[in-house]
Design a protein around this motif. Structure first.
Motif, short mmCIF file in Angstrom:
data_model
loop_
_atom_site.label_atom_id
_atom_site.label_comp_id
_atom_site.label_asym_id
_atom_site.label_seq_id
_atom_site.Cartn_x
_atom_site.Cartn_y
_atom_site.Cartn_z
N GLU A 157 -22.13 55.67 -52.65
CA GLU A 157 -20.88 54.93 -52.75
C GLU A 157 -19.73 55.91 -53.02
O GLU A 157 -19.81 56.71 -53.96
CB GLU A 157 -20.95 53.90 -53.87
CG GLU A 157 -19.71 53.02 -53.91
CD GLU A 157 -19.81 51.93 -54.96
OE1 GLU A 157 -18.75 51.50 -55.43
OE2 GLU A 157 -20.94 51.51 -55.31
N PRO A 158 -18.70 55.90 -52.19
CA PRO A 158 -17.60 56.87 -52.37
C PRO A 158 -16.78 56.57 -53.62
O PRO A 158 -16.67 55.43 -54.05
CB PRO A 158 -16.75 56.69 -51.12
CG PRO A 158 -17.09 55.34 -50.60
CD PRO A 158 -18.48 55.03 -51.05
N LEU A 159 -16.24 57.65 -54.21
CA LEU A 159 -15.34 57.51 -55.34
C LEU A 159 -13.97 57.06 -54.84
O LEU A 159 -13.51 57.51 -53.81
CB LEU A 159 -15.18 58.84 -56.08
CG LEU A 159 -16.40 59.34 -56.83
CD1 LEU A 159 -16.15 60.73 -57.39
CD2 LEU A 159 -16.74 58.39 -57.97
N THR A 160 -13.34 56.21 -55.60
CA THR A 160 -11.98 55.77 -55.27
C THR A 160 -11.03 56.30 -56.32
O THR A 160 -11.45 56.85 -57.34
CB THR A 160 -11.90 54.23 -55.23
OG1 THR A 160 -12.20 53.75 -56.54
CG2 THR A 160 -12.85 53.65 -54.20
N ASP A 161 -9.73 56.13 -56.07
CA ASP A 161 -8.74 56.57 -57.05
C ASP A 161 -8.98 55.91 -58.42
O ASP A 161 -8.83 56.54 -59.46
CB ASP A 161 -7.32 56.26 -56.57
CG ASP A 161 -6.86 57.21 -55.49
OD1 ASP A 161 -7.49 58.28 -55.34
OD2 ASP A 161 -5.87 56.90 -54.80
N ALA A 162 -9.35 54.63 -58.43
CA ALA A 162 -9.58 53.92 -59.69
C ALA A 162 -10.75 54.52 -60.45
O ALA A 162 -10.73 54.62 -61.68
CB ALA A 162 -9.82 52.45 -59.42
N ALA A 163 -11.79 54.95 -59.74
CA ALA A 163 -12.96 55.52 -60.39
C ALA A 163 -12.66 56.90 -60.96
O ALA A 163 -13.34 57.36 -61.86
CB ALA A 163 -14.11 55.61 -59.39
N LEU A 164 -11.66 57.58 -60.44
CA LEU A 164 -11.31 58.92 -60.89
C LEU A 164 -10.33 58.92 -62.05
O LEU A 164 -9.91 59.97 -62.49
CB LEU A 164 -10.73 59.72 -59.72
CG LEU A 164 -11.72 60.02 -58.60
CD1 LEU A 164 -11.01 60.71 -57.45
CD2 LEU A 164 -12.87 60.85 -59.11
N LYS A 165 -9.98 57.74 -62.57
CA LYS A 165 -9.06 57.63 -63.71
C LYS A 165 -9.87 57.20 -64.92
O LYS A 165 -10.00 56.01 -65.21
CB LYS A 165 -7.94 56.64 -63.39
CG LYS A 165 -7.07 57.13 -62.23
CD LYS A 165 -5.97 56.17 -61.93
CE LYS A 165 -5.17 56.70 -60.75
NZ LYS A 165 -4.24 55.76 -60.24
N PHE A 167 -9.45 57.10 -68.10
CA PHE A 167 -8.83 56.42 -69.23
C PHE A 167 -8.24 55.06 -68.86
O PHE A 167 -7.68 54.38 -69.69
CB PHE A 167 -7.75 57.30 -69.85
CG PHE A 167 -8.30 58.60 -70.38
CD1 PHE A 167 -9.10 58.62 -71.51
CD2 PHE A 167 -8.04 59.79 -69.72
CE1 PHE A 167 -9.62 59.80 -71.99
CE2 PHE A 167 -8.57 60.98 -70.20
CZ PHE A 167 -9.37 60.98 -71.33
N ALA A 168 -8.39 54.66 -67.57
CA ALA A 168 -7.81 53.40 -67.14
C ALA A 168 -8.43 52.21 -67.86
O ALA A 168 -7.75 51.22 -68.13
CB ALA A 168 -7.97 53.24 -65.63
N GLY A 169 -9.71 52.27 -68.21
CA GLY A 169 -10.36 51.14 -68.87
C GLY A 169 -10.15 51.09 -70.37
O GLY A 169 -10.54 50.11 -71.02
N LEU A 170 -9.54 52.09 -70.98
CA LEU A 170 -9.35 52.09 -72.43
C LEU A 170 -8.42 50.99 -72.92
O LEU A 170 -8.61 50.46 -74.00
CB LEU A 170 -8.84 53.46 -72.90
CG LEU A 170 -9.86 54.59 -72.85
CD1 LEU A 170 -9.22 55.89 -73.34
CD2 LEU A 170 -11.08 54.26 -73.68
N ALA A 171 -7.41 50.64 -72.12
CA ALA A 171 -6.49 49.58 -72.55
C ALA A 171 -7.24 48.26 -72.67
O ALA A 171 -7.06 47.51 -73.64
CB ALA A 171 -5.33 49.45 -71.56
N GLY A 172 -8.12 47.98 -71.71
CA GLY A 172 -8.92 46.76 -71.77
C GLY A 172 -9.88 46.77 -72.95
O GLY A 172 -10.07 45.76 -73.62
N LEU A 173 -10.49 47.91 -73.21
CA LEU A 173 -11.42 48.05 -74.33
C LEU A 173 -10.69 47.86 -75.66
O LEU A 173 -11.19 47.19 -76.56
CB LEU A 173 -12.09 49.42 -74.28
CG LEU A 173 -13.12 49.71 -75.37
CD1 LEU A 173 -14.26 48.69 -75.33
CD2 LEU A 173 -13.66 51.13 -75.21
N ALA A 174 -9.51 48.42 -75.78
CA ALA A 174 -8.72 48.27 -77.01
C ALA A 174 -8.37 46.81 -77.23
O ALA A 174 -8.40 46.31 -78.37
CB ALA A 174 -7.46 49.13 -76.95
#
Length: 189
Positions: A157-165, A167-174
């Motif tokens: 499965e290829p990496l996308t821009d979202a997968a390469l970020k 820290f993007a999921g930290l806001a949701g986790l917080a």
């Protein structure tokens, strides 16, 4: 008008100390072709520098001019030709006795038009420098978009821009931690 009537190199010692010296430099075809090659342009159809040099005190000359140019650059996305018409002001202050900074690290003054007074002001060189500074750094053709390239080996499965970020999921986790009773950092004390 002959070349003697329109010199491209002006000796500063021969310029009038009381009145402005007007000039006009229009690059010929050979000059434009050579400069286009040096700057990586597809074409340079016009290059002109016109203005005046006037005395400003005993040891200073002020050059004020207009750069007029028509150039064609390659689009950074599609390599399609991108025309550019330039009409830019050019200003230089030449000051006698101004030391040229030397060394690995140099503190720059706030005035980027300030230069040491040369023996000769080369209008062709000045026009080329002004052109290089005025051209768009990243010319883009109308409608040219930089798309997303996705590459992967077969079955992966290829990496996308979202997968390469990462820290993007930290806001949701917080947000989830803050919603849980006793889950927020302020509840730990």
């Amino acid at each position: 008008m002959t070349d003697k009537d329109r010199p491209t190199r002006l000796r500063t010692a021969t310029l009038s100390p009381r009145k402005p010296t007007r000039f006009r430099h229009e690059a010929d075809g050979a000059e434009r072709t050579a400069l286009a090659g040096d700057l990586g342009l597809l074409a340079l159809d016009r290059l002109a520098l016109e203005g005046e040099i006037r005395p400003a005190g005993r040891d200073e000359l002020v050059l004020e001019a207009r750069l007029l140019a028509s150039a064609t650059q390659a689009c950074v996305v599609t390599l399609a030709p991108v025309p550019a018409r330039l009409d830019e002001p050019v200003r230089r202050r030449y000051v006698a006795g101004l030391a040229t900074p030397e060394g690995d690290e140099v503190e720059m003054t706030g005035d980027d038009s300030l230069d040491p007074l040369p023996e000769v002001i080369d209008l062709a060189e000045l026009a080329a420098e002004a052109l290089a500074l005025a051209l768009p750094e990243y010319p883009r053709a109308p409608g040219a978009e930089l798309g997303e390239a996705v590459h992967a080996a077969p079955g992966v499965e290829p990496l996308t821009d979202a997968a390469l970020k990462p820290f993007a999921g930290l806001a949701g986790l917080a947000g989830k931690l803050a919603a849980k009773p006793g889950g927020g950092p302020e509840d730990e004390a």
